[in-house]
Design an enzyme around this catalytic site. Structure first.
Site, short mmCIF file in Angstrom:
data_model
loop_
_atom_site.label_atom_id
_atom_site.label_comp_id
_atom_site.label_asym_id
_atom_site.label_seq_id
_atom_site.Cartn_x
_atom_site.Cartn_y
_atom_site.Cartn_z
N ARG A 164 -50.46 -98.14 59.01
CA ARG A 164 -49.46 -98.71 60.00
C ARG A 164 -50.24 -98.36 61.49
NH1 ARG A 164 -44.07 -100.23 59.47
NH2 ARG A 164 -43.13 -99.88 57.52
N LYS A 215 -48.76 -91.62 40.34
CA LYS A 215 -47.55 -91.10 39.64
C LYS A 215 -46.45 -90.75 40.91
CE LYS A 215 -47.58 -86.07 39.10
NZ LYS A 215 -46.43 -85.59 39.77
N GLU A 268 -46.27 -72.64 39.13
CA GLU A 268 -46.51 -72.77 40.74
C GLU A 268 -45.98 -71.30 41.46
OE1 GLU A 268 -47.03 -76.88 42.44
OE2 GLU A 268 -45.51 -77.02 41.09
N HIS A 303 -48.02 -84.64 33.39
CA HIS A 303 -48.91 -83.61 32.75
C HIS A 303 -48.65 -83.00 31.58
CE1 HIS A 303 -49.86 -84.49 37.06
NE2 HIS A 303 -49.34 -83.50 37.61
#
EC number: 1.1.1.49
Length: 512
Positions: A67, A174, A242, A266
Site C-alpha cells: 500500500r 501458513k 518458546e 510443524h
C-alpha cells in the site's frame, strides 16, 4: 573413509549427478506483503544471501507489492535496511548493486484492479529488459483472508498463466486454514488458478538442515534403522518450546492458539519424517508418498481428557526477567480460551509403530527455547545389575536437536569409574557447528531456491495439509467444549495436566 571424489552428497541439497548446488534459471519474484514483519526479517535477507552465494541468476528481479507510495529508491532503501539487519552473509557492494538494479515496487491494495494491471505491465517490462524469461514466483506473505483476492487478480490479469516454456508459481505462507473445512476452501481457491504442481506451501521448519538430516540419520546408517520400531522404542516426544510471549502478535494469536499455530504443521510434519518408511528415492513424488502413508495411518488417542493438555501462561520469571501473564498482554482478550500450551498423544496404526505413542507438545513462555525429537527406548529385557547399581540409569534415547544447538544426542548407560559397579546415564553429543566448517543456510534460503527450481520435496501438498487437520480437528473440537485452559507459570514447562498425561503411563517429559 571415502575420498572426496566419492563422498556422499545429500540428495535433498543437489541432484544426485552433481556435486554443487543448482543455480536458479532466469526468473523473478513478486512478494505480496513485502512491508510485513516476515518479509523484513526473513524473506528479503534470504534473497540477498542467495544472490551473495551465486545461486540467483544475474538478471533476478524482485518486485514488492504494498500500500505504501514508494519509489524504486524508497524500496531499495527498505530492502537494504532489512538485509543489513538480517542477512547471514556479509554485504558485498557489487552483489548488492546488481540485485538492486532489479528491484521495483508497485503500490496498491489487493482488490485494486488498476494496481494489478500496473503489476502485470511491470512484469512484462522486466521480461523484456531483465531477461526473466516470463518465469515468476508469487510469494503470498499475507493473511489467508487475502489469498482469494490476490489469486483472483493474478488470474484476471493473466499473470498466473505463462506462455509456452514459461512457468508461474505461487508460494504460500501458513496458516493453511484453521480447520479441515477452511483448509479445503483455501486449497480450492488456489488450485482453481494454479495447478498443484505450481503451489509451494511454506513450512519453514522443513527447510532447516537438522530436519533434513532426519532422513540421512535414518537411511544412511545401519546403526539406527534396525532399532527404529516398536520392538525397541517405548515412545517418541516431539517438542517445540518458546521462551517468548505473544510479542505483539496478540491480535493474530487470539483464536489461533498453540495447536493450530504449531502442531498442525510443524510438529505433524516432523512426525511424518521420523516415522515414514524408506522412500524409493528422494524425489518429491517418492517423499510425499511415504509421508502421506504415515499421515493416513495417524490418529489421535482418546479419551482426550487424559491424553491431551492445554494451558495459558500466567505472570512469572523468564530467567531474570519478570514477565506478565497472557491476560495482561496488550491487545489480548482476558476472557479468551485460546491456549498458549498444547500437548496431545497420537498413534500410528502400522506394524512398525503399533503401540508406540507419539507425544507432541508446544508452548510459549516455557523454560527455554528448544525444538527437538526424542526417541525413548524400552528398558532392556534383563539387567544383571542390582537396584542400587542402576539407581541413576534411565532409558536410552536418541535426541535430534532441531534448534537452537543443532545436532544429535545419544543417551546410554556407562560404568562410573571406581572399584564398584555403578551405572549411570552419559551423553554422546554430535554438534553441527563443531563437526562442519560450512555454515548452514537459513531455512528460507533453501525453500525460496527450491521453489525457483521447482523442487517441491520440502513443501507440504494439499493432501498433507488436509490430513493434518483431520488428525487435529477432533482434539480442537473437544477443547472448544472444555472451558478455560489450565494455567502454568511463565518460565516453567507447562500445566500440571501435561505431566499427568505422561505419568498416567509411567512416563515423564524430557527436560531439554
Amino acid at each position: 573413509m571415502k575420498s572426496s571424489e566419492t563422498a556422499w552428497v545429500n540428495p535433498l541439497r543437489a541432484p544426485e549427478d552433481k556435486r554443487l548446488p543448482r543455480i536458479a534459471g532466469p526468473s523473478g519474484m513478486v512478494i505480496f506483503g513485502v512491508t510485513g514483519d516476515l518479509a523484513r526479517r526473513k524473506l528479503l535477507p534470504a534473497v540477498y544471501d542467495l544472490a551473495n552465494r551465486g545461486l540467483l541468476p544475474a538478471g533476478f528481479t524482485l518486485v514488492g507489492f504494498g500500500r505504501r507510495e514508494w519509489s524504486k529508491q524508497d524500496f531499495e532503501d527498505y530492502v537494504r535496511q532489512a538485509v543489513e539487519s538480517g542477512a547471514r552473509t556479509k554485504i558485498r557492494e557489487h552483489v548488492w548493486e546488481r540485485l538492486a538494479e532489479g528491484m521495483h515496487f508497485v503500490s496498491g491494495a489487493f482488490n485494486d484492479d488498476e494496481a494489478f494491471d500496473n503489476l502485470a505491465a511491470t512484469l512484462g517490462h522486466m521480461d523484456a529488459t531483465r531477461g526473466t524469461a516470463g518465469n515468476w514466483a508469487f510469494y503470498l506473505s499475507v493473511p489467508p483472508a487475502f489469498f482469494s483476492d490476490v489469486v483472483h487478480q493474478l488470474d484476471r490479469t493473466g499473470m498466473a498463466q505463462g506462455a509456452d516454456n514459461q512457468w508461474r508459481r505461487v508460494i504460500i505462507e501458513k496458516p493453511f486454514g484453521d480447520d479441515l473445512e477452511s483448509a479445503q476452501d483455501l486449497n480450492a481457491v488456489v488450485n482453481h488458478v494454479f495447478p498443484e504442481k505450481s503451489v509451494f506451501r511454506i513450512d519453514h521448519y522443513l527447510g532447516k538442515e537438522t530436519v533434513q538430516n532426519i532422513l540421512a540419520l535414518r537411511f544412511a546408517n545401519q546403526l539406527f534403522e534396525p532399532l527404529w520400531n516398536s520392538h525397541y522404542i517405548d515412545h517418541v516426544q516431539i517438542t517445540m518450546a518458546e521462551d517468548i510471549g505473544l510479542g505483539g502478535r496478540a491480535g493474530y494469536y487470539d483464536g489461533i492458539g498453540a495447536a493450530r499455530d504449531v502442531i498442525q504443521n510443524h510438529l505433524i510434519q516432523l512426525l511424518a519424517l521420523v516415522a515414514m518408511e524408506e522412500p524409493t528415492s528422494f524425489s518429491p513424488r517418492a517423499l510425499r508418498a511415504e509421508k502421506l502413508k504415515i499421515l493416513r495411518a495417524t490418529t489421535p488417542v482418546e479419551p482426550f481428557s487424559e491424553t491431551t493438555a492445554r494451558g495459558q501462561y500466567t505472570a512469572g520469571w523468564q530467567g531474570s526477567e519478570k514477565v506478565v501473564g497472557l491476560r495482561e498482554e496488550e491487545g489480548f482478550d482476558p476472557n479468551s480460551t485460546t491456549e498458549t500450551y498444547a500437548a496431545c498423544t497420537l498413534q500410528i496404526n502400522s506394524r512398525r509403530w503399533a503401540g508406540v505413542p507419539f507425544y507432541l507438545r508446544t508452548g510459549k513462555r516455557l523454560g527455554r527455547r528448544v525444538t527437538e525429537i526424542a526417541l525413548v527406548f524400552k528398558e532392556a529385557p534383563h539387567q544383571p545389575f542390582s537396584d542400587s547399581q542402576a539407581a541413576f540409569l534411565g532409558a536410552n534415547a536418541v535426541v535430534i536437536r532441531v534448534q537452537p544447538d543443532e545436532g544429535v544426542l545419544m543417551r546410554f548407560g556407562s560404568k562410573v569409574p571406581g572399584s564398584t559397579m555403578e551405572v549411570r546415564d552419559v551423553n554422546m553429543d554430535f554438534s553441527y557447528s563443531e563437526a562442519f566448517t560450512e555454515e548452514s543456510p537459513e531455512a528460507y534460503e533453501r525453500l525460496i531456491l527450491d521453489a525457483l527450481l521447482e523442487n517441491s520435496s520440502l513443501f507440504p501438498t494439499n493432501e498433507e495439509v488436509e490430513r493434518s487437520w483431520e488428525i487435529l480437528d477432533p482434539i480442537i473440537e473437544y477443547w472448544a467444549d472444555s472451558g478455560r485452559p489450565d494455567e502454568y507459570e511463565a518460565g516453567t514447562w507447562g500445566p500440571q495436566s501435561a505431566d499427568d498425561m505422561m505419568s498416567a503411563h509411567g512416563r515423564t517429559w524430557r527436560r531439554p
